[in-house]
Design an enzyme around this catalytic site. Structure first.
Site, PDB file in Angstrom:
ATOM      1  N   ASP A  30      41.534  33.896  44.222  1.00 51.04           N
ATOM      2  CA  ASP A  30      40.807  34.457  45.367  1.00 51.04           C
ATOM      3  C   ASP A  30      41.499  34.141  46.696  1.00 51.04           C
ATOM      4  O   ASP A  30      42.167  33.114  46.824  1.00 51.04           O
ATOM      5  CB  ASP A  30      39.381  33.885  45.375  1.00 51.04           C
ATOM      6  CG  ASP A  30      38.443  34.734  46.194  1.00 51.04           C
ATOM      7  OD1 ASP A  30      38.827  35.836  46.614  1.00 51.04           O
ATOM      8  OD2 ASP A  30      37.296  34.292  46.420  1.00 51.04           O
ATOM      9  N   ASN A  78      35.602  45.160  40.351  1.00 50.44           N
ATOM     10  CA  ASN A  78      36.606  45.463  41.388  1.00 50.44           C
ATOM     11  C   ASN A  78      36.872  46.963  41.553  1.00 50.44           C
ATOM     12  O   ASN A  78      37.482  47.382  42.547  1.00 50.44           O
ATOM     13  CB  ASN A  78      37.927  44.738  41.100  1.00 50.44           C
ATOM     14  CG  ASN A  78      37.883  43.257  41.442  1.00 50.44           C
ATOM     15  OD1 ASN A  78      38.624  42.454  40.884  1.00 50.44           O
ATOM     16  ND2 ASN A  78      37.007  42.868  42.374  1.00 50.44           N
TER      17      ASN A  78
HETATM   18  C1  FPP Z   1      40.724  38.338  44.932  1.00 44.13           C
HETATM   19  O1  FPP Z   1      41.092  38.154  46.300  1.00 44.13           O
HETATM   20  C2  FPP Z   1      41.876  38.848  44.207  1.00 44.13           C
HETATM   21  C3  FPP Z   1      41.885  40.000  43.483  1.00 44.13           C
HETATM   22  C4  FPP Z   1      40.702  40.880  43.325  1.00 44.13           C
HETATM   23  C5  FPP Z   1      43.119  40.473  42.814  1.00 44.13           C
HETATM   24  C6  FPP Z   1      43.975  39.396  42.171  1.00 44.13           C
HETATM   25  C7  FPP Z   1      45.184  40.038  41.614  1.00 44.13           C
HETATM   26  C8  FPP Z   1      46.435  39.587  41.744  1.00 44.13           C
HETATM   27  C9  FPP Z   1      46.823  38.325  42.422  1.00 44.13           C
HETATM   28  C10 FPP Z   1      47.547  40.412  41.158  1.00 44.13           C
HETATM   29  C11 FPP Z   1      48.025  39.834  39.855  1.00 44.13           C
HETATM   30  C12 FPP Z   1      48.956  40.783  39.236  1.00 44.13           C
HETATM   31  C13 FPP Z   1      49.967  40.481  38.408  1.00 44.13           C
HETATM   32  C14 FPP Z   1      50.766  41.589  37.856  1.00 44.13           C
HETATM   33  C15 FPP Z   1      50.337  39.103  38.042  1.00 44.13           C
HETATM   34  P1  FPP Z   1      40.394  39.052  47.397  1.00 44.13           P
HETATM   35  O2  FPP Z   1      41.124  40.333  47.501  1.00 44.13           O
HETATM   36  O3  FPP Z   1      38.937  39.203  47.078  1.00 44.13           O
HETATM   37  O4  FPP Z   1      40.605  38.175  48.690  1.00 44.13           O
HETATM   38  P2  FPP Z   1      39.596  38.003  49.894  1.00 44.13           P
HETATM   39  O5  FPP Z   1      38.353  37.340  49.330  1.00 44.13           O
HETATM   40  O6  FPP Z   1      40.344  37.118  50.828  1.00 44.13           O
HETATM   41  O7  FPP Z   1      39.321  39.373  50.445  1.00 44.13           O
END
Ligand code: FPP
Length: 252
Positions: A30, A78
């Site tokens: 996250d 998501n």
């Molecule tokens: C949550 O942070 C993260 C996600 C929904 C996506 C996580 C995916 C990756 C790191 C990509 C992995 C891919 C590979 C191919 C290894 P958020 O977007 O909710 O962050 P925020 O809370 O700060 O908005």
């Protein structure tokens, strides 16, 4: 640690390389969006750096002896994000996953993808098959890094219940023979032990539908560090904290 720190009586910091490590660590990756916003970048830039962090930390976990490393990359919820962010995440799986898996397999880490993959675009599903074929070359005792995509804890339990109900309907299973173990065996994680430690970076303190069944006795570790900034030192700090916990599994 240098000689002067030692003379001053500072104790060397234990790292994952010289302390016991959990068998299975899971992470809710996250904070990518906030990491990008802080830098005036689009959210997808945070996901890209987050993907790189996955590769670094998964490989580090293997190097220090963690057998299973599991991350939450895309939840069943998501899909509700703006279409351009969903597209950016799908493109990341499309362009990065196979390449990352190749370098990780070369370092002895088998990459696997867990979740309801049936609704993913066909080309991504084909790449996942290739990633699994690569993982198979390492044999079943290899350290495993699992990426949960279109994963939801409730959805997973619902699917397990359906599979067991179908066996009851077919007459191959008696309701009284349904056990906690048979439920576990019908989850995506059937082949691995429950997570010992679940880490959630970015300051949020909730489970967000991740490994609901499997986390019954997991230890949680929360940190304000945003996932793209999460370092091997942060992993060492989480493991050191875990090592100070007293796990009783409901006993005394
Ligand atoms: C949550 O942070 C993260 C996600 C929904 C996506 C996580 C995916 C990756 C790191 C990509 C992995 C891919 C590979 C191919 C290894 P958020 O977007 O909710 O962050 P925020 O809370 O700060 O908005």
């Amino acid at each position: 640690m240098g000689i002067f720190d030692r003379l001053k009586g500072k104790k060397p910091q234990a790292t994952g390389k010289n302390m016991p490590v959990p068998r299975h660590i899971a992470v809710i990756m996250d904070g990518n969006g906030r990491w990008a916003k802080k830098r005036g970048l689009p959210r997808k830039a945070g996901h890209k750096v987050g993907a790189e962090t996955f590769r670094t930390i998964a490989t580090y976990c293997k190097d220090i002896g963690v057998q299973y490393f599991t991350v939450y990359a895309f939840s069943t919820e998501n899909w509700k994000r703006p279409q351009d962010e969903v597209d950016a995440l799908m493109n990341l799986f499309r362009t990065y996953l196979r390449e990352a898996a190749e370098t990780m397999v070369a370092r002895g880490v088998a990459v696997r993808v867990l979740g309801d993959l049936s609704v993913l675009p066909e080309d991504i599903r084909r790449q996942i098959d290739e990633v699994h074929a690569l993982a198979d070359t390492l044999g079943e005792n290899a350290a495993t890094a699992s990426l949960c995509i279109n994963y939801g804890g409730r959805d997973e339990i619902k699917n397990a219940v359906r599979a067991l109900a179908k066996q009851v309907q077919d007459g191959t299973l008696k309701p009284e023979d349904i056990t906690e173990d048979s439920i576990s065996q019908n989850l995506y994680t059937a082949h691995m032990p429950d997570p010992d430690l679940i880490i959630r970076p970015s300051g949020e303190i909730r489970t967000s539908n991740f490994l609901l069944w499997q986390s019954a006795y997991s230890e949680y570790y929360f940190t304000d560090v945003l996932w793209p900034d999460f370092s091997t030192q942060d992993m060492d700090a989480a493991i050191a904290d875990f090592n100070r916990r007293s796990r009783r599994f409901g006993g005394v």
